[in-house]
Design an enzyme around this catalytic site. Structure first.
Site, PDB file in Angstrom:
ATOM      1  CB  THR A 191     -22.228  48.672 -29.023  1.00  0.00           C
ATOM      2  OG1 THR A 191     -22.885  47.440 -28.741  1.00  0.00           O
ATOM      3  CG2 THR A 191     -21.816  49.340 -27.728  1.00  0.00           C
TER       4      THR A 191
ATOM      5  CD  GLU B 253     -15.020  47.607 -22.825  1.00  0.00           C
ATOM      6  OE1 GLU B 253     -16.146  47.662 -22.310  1.00  0.00           O
ATOM      7  OE2 GLU B 253     -13.973  47.752 -22.186  1.00  0.00           O
TER       8      GLU B 253
ATOM      9  CB  ALA C   4     -33.811  49.928 -19.242  1.00  0.00           C
TER      10      ALA C   4
ATOM     11  CD  GLU D 133      12.415  34.655 -16.203  1.00  0.00           C
ATOM     12  OE1 GLU D 133      12.391  33.797 -17.085  1.00  0.00           O
ATOM     13  OE2 GLU D 133      11.615  35.620 -16.146  1.00  0.00           O
TER      14      GLU D 133
END
Length: 366
Positions: free
Chosen positions: A213, A283, A180, A66
């Protein structure tokens, strides 16, 4: 969804010009970015039924649709606001946060009529319609409501569940690998793809990765410019899991770190919501991604696809408990913002949202 103060207006209450304006507002909304706030578009319609200005919301902290539309009004048309109609895809907000309340901006501009498509489900921001009506503004709603809800289906679901809108980021090879066999993963995707992911990171309130991780890859979980320098606004860095994060880990090297000592994705999003997180970016790794997907907590899937094959290695997503094709999760291409498929150097960015699941709202006519 929190209802508006009264039921949807009958179709006969809306003119052809007003419907055309709402379709323009919906198109404008789709050009915004997903995240903590919904996609919203607005159109200022003159008394003669012509479009004076179009606005949209461009993400958390920027002008709401707006206000964006009001700023786009040509100087020689400012006096026409006294007879104009504000057409907007979502009920004008009634809350002052990073930006001011849209209901106040409309009143200050002297606009006498407002039409909105869908009521705001957010308790904190809702109530704009009542404020406007109490000030004497003519307010109608329900025009193309189904289309407006569909545009923000997953955002509505997140608000109803009191959890952050959640983006899952994956950077993978053609065969769906994020590392990998020997664990190497830097870098699967190219510089342009990584820069784009940092652009999304900078919009998020929090970045989350599993403790596994963090232990293996030692990510910083920061938002950075292409030259490597940090952006002005940094998201909260979150580790999910029971394994303690070492003091030497990169995520601990500056303020704004939190470890959630749980493996439960549902508990994680509830706690983060309580801490003020409204846009969470997950992530990884593979187990954490699977936990959020299995719990139907991912609202937006952003996949960076590299033209590379590994043949073996770490999959992007661990098991989802899907044993047959009929139980598979289904996702839909998201054409909002920059588009569902974008070329970034040698890579592709794929943007999708969940097509089905318990968060889905009923379709029109059901």
């Amino acid at each position: 969804m929190i209802p508006a103060p009264s039921g949807p207006a009958p179709a006969a209450e809306f003119s052809a010009a007003e419907e055309a304006a709402m379709r323009t507002a919906l198109t404008a909304a789709a050009g915004g970015v997903r995240g903590a706030n919904p996609l919203v578009g607005a159109v200022l319609l003159s008394a003669a039924g012509t479009v004076m200005a179009v606005g949209r919301h461009r993400g958390a902290g920027t002008a709401h649709a707006e206000v964006d539309a009001l700023a786009a009004v040509a100087p020689h048309q400012r006096d026409d606001l006294a007879t104009a109609t504000m057409v907007v895809t979502l009920e004008p907000c009634n809350h002052t946060g990073r930006t001011g309340a849209c209901s106040r901006a409309i009143l200050d501009a002297g606009i006498p009529r407002v039409i909105f498509a869908a009521a705001d489900p957010h308790q904190l921001a809702a109530g704009g319609a009542e404020t406007l009506r109490a000030a004497g503004v003519e307010v109608r709603h329900g025009l193309l409501e189904h289309d407006a809800v569909q545009l923000n289906l997953r955002w509505f679901a997140a608000v109803r569940a009191s959890r952050p809108f959640t983006t899952l980021h994956l950077a993978q090879t053609l065969d769906g690998r994020i590392a990998a066999v020997d664990g190497t993963s830097q870098w699967i995707t190219s510089g342009p793809a990584r820069a784009d992911s940092h652009r999304i990171r900078a919009r998020a309130d929090a970045l989350l990765a599993g403790t596994g991780t963090i232990r293996i890859d030692n990510p910083r979980l920061t938002a950075r410019h292409p030259d490597g320098s940090p952006t002005d606004r940094q998201p909260l860095r979150v580790a999910l899991g029971l394994t303690p994060v070492p003091d030497t880990a990169a995520v601990r090297q500056q303020d704004g770190f939190l470890q959630l000592h749980t493996r439960d994705a549902g508990h994680a999003v509830r706690e983060l919501h309580d801490r003020g997180v409204r846009h969470l970016m997950v992530e990884g790794g593979a187990t954490v991604s699977a936990a959020f997907l299995a719990a139907d907590l991912i609202d937006e899937l952003v996949v960076y696809q590299a033209p590379t094959l590994l043949g073996a290695g770490m999959p992007a997503v661990a098991g989802l408990g899907v044993d047959t094709l009929t139980a598979a999760q289904h996702w839909t291409w998201d054409d909002t913002g920059d588009g569902a498929v974008v070329r970034l150097g040698p890579d592709l960015r794929l943007s999708l949202y969940r097509a089905s699941g318990p968060a889905a709202l009923p379709t029109e006519g059901n």
